[in-house]
Design a protein around this motif. Structure first.
Motif, PDB file in Angstrom:
ATOM      1  N   ALA A  70      32.003  21.436  29.268  1.00 52.30           N
ATOM      2  CA  ALA A  70      32.087  22.900  29.221  1.00 52.30           C
ATOM      3  C   ALA A  70      33.159  23.364  28.243  1.00 52.30           C
ATOM      4  O   ALA A  70      32.950  24.330  27.509  1.00 52.30           O
ATOM      5  CB  ALA A  70      32.340  23.460  30.619  1.00 52.30           C
ATOM      6  N   ILE A  91      26.790  33.946  29.549  1.00 53.75           N
ATOM      7  CA  ILE A  91      26.327  32.564  29.514  1.00 53.75           C
ATOM      8  C   ILE A  91      24.975  32.624  30.235  1.00 53.75           C
ATOM      9  O   ILE A  91      24.927  32.874  31.438  1.00 53.75           O
ATOM     10  CB  ILE A  91      27.304  31.602  30.225  1.00 53.75           C
ATOM     11  N   LEU A  94      22.809  26.870  31.401  1.00 51.21           N
ATOM     12  CA  LEU A  94      23.351  25.552  31.098  1.00 51.21           C
ATOM     13  C   LEU A  94      22.286  24.518  31.445  1.00 51.21           C
ATOM     14  O   LEU A  94      21.584  24.654  32.446  1.00 51.21           O
ATOM     15  CB  LEU A  94      24.604  25.251  31.920  1.00 51.21           C
ATOM     16  N   SER A 115      29.611  24.423  35.424  1.00 50.14           N
ATOM     17  CA  SER A 115      29.283  25.777  35.895  1.00 50.14           C
ATOM     18  C   SER A 115      30.517  26.510  36.397  1.00 50.14           C
ATOM     19  O   SER A 115      30.734  27.687  36.066  1.00 50.14           O
ATOM     20  CB  SER A 115      28.243  25.711  37.010  1.00 50.14           C
ATOM     21  N   HIS A 128      25.194  31.861  35.432  1.00 52.30           N
ATOM     22  CA  HIS A 128      24.082  31.458  34.580  1.00 52.30           C
ATOM     23  C   HIS A 128      22.975  30.776  35.375  1.00 52.30           C
ATOM     24  O   HIS A 128      23.202  30.294  36.479  1.00 52.30           O
ATOM     25  CB  HIS A 128      24.597  30.476  33.520  1.00 52.30           C
ATOM     26  N   ARG A 130      20.453  27.426  35.472  1.00 49.05           N
ATOM     27  CA  ARG A 130      20.888  26.064  35.175  1.00 49.05           C
ATOM     28  C   ARG A 130      19.824  25.048  35.528  1.00 49.05           C
ATOM     29  O   ARG A 130      19.035  25.246  36.442  1.00 49.05           O
ATOM     30  CB  ARG A 130      22.154  25.783  35.972  1.00 49.05           C
ATOM     31  N   ALA A 148      23.897  24.686  26.209  1.00 47.72           N
ATOM     32  CA  ALA A 148      23.998  26.074  26.697  1.00 47.72           C
ATOM     33  C   ALA A 148      23.172  27.032  25.863  1.00 47.72           C
ATOM     34  O   ALA A 148      22.917  26.788  24.679  1.00 47.72           O
ATOM     35  CB  ALA A 148      25.467  26.530  26.681  1.00 47.72           C
TER      36      ALA A 148
END
Length: 153
Positions: A70, A91, A94, A115, A128, A130, A148
């Motif tokens: 990240a 964001i 991911l 996250s 976000h 994911r 991402a």
């Protein structure tokens, strides 16, 4: 949005230099306000975190590896924004990949390391969608890789 650079400092985080690609791809691609950030592996100041979760790498080490991913993503986002993380609107998603033993099932818990950091840094804009996937192997035997999708101003 709060000044993200100040928030990073407040959290005691230092961004690495955005990594150069190691193959035939670009570190990020922008289409309109959406930026796709190429997968970032678990590379930190002490080197690359390698190995397989559930086979020598603990859940906690995997979460720390995802957090490194990240930080590397944020460095790439900053490069995509011309150095201004204040341009990040959200964001969006991911994608997490975990080098996992076939009997290791805590893949989502590993990716929480990435996250959680996005929410710590970007607040609500860091929340976000994911995916979290276990894989047989990652490049360079990395423990974790995360990519991402980001919306910018």
């Amino acid at each position: 949005m709060a000044d993200i650079d100040s928030r990073l400092k407040e959290l005691g985080l230092t961004l690495p230099e955005a990594a150069a690609p190691v193959a035939n791809y670009v570190p990020y691609a922008q289409s309109g306000q959406i930026v796709h950030i190429s997968g970032q592996i678990s590379l930190g100041p002490d080197g690359l975190v390698t190995g397989r979760l559930g086979d020598g790498v603990s859940l906690e080490d995997g979460q720390a590896a995802a957090r490194l991913c990240a930080l590397n993503l944020i460095a790439q986002i900053k490069a995509a924004c011309g150095g201004d993380l204040g341009q990040v609107k959200r964001i969006v998603k991911l994608g997490g990949f975990v080098n996992a033993h076939p009997d290791f099932y805590d893949i989502p818990k590993v990716i929480n390391g990435a996250s959680d950091l996005m929410v710590e840094v970007f607040g609500d804009a860091g929340r976000h969608a994911r995916s979290a996937v276990g894989v047989a192997v990652l490049p360079l035997n990395a423990a974790v890789e995360v990519d991402a999708v980001v919306e910018i101003a």
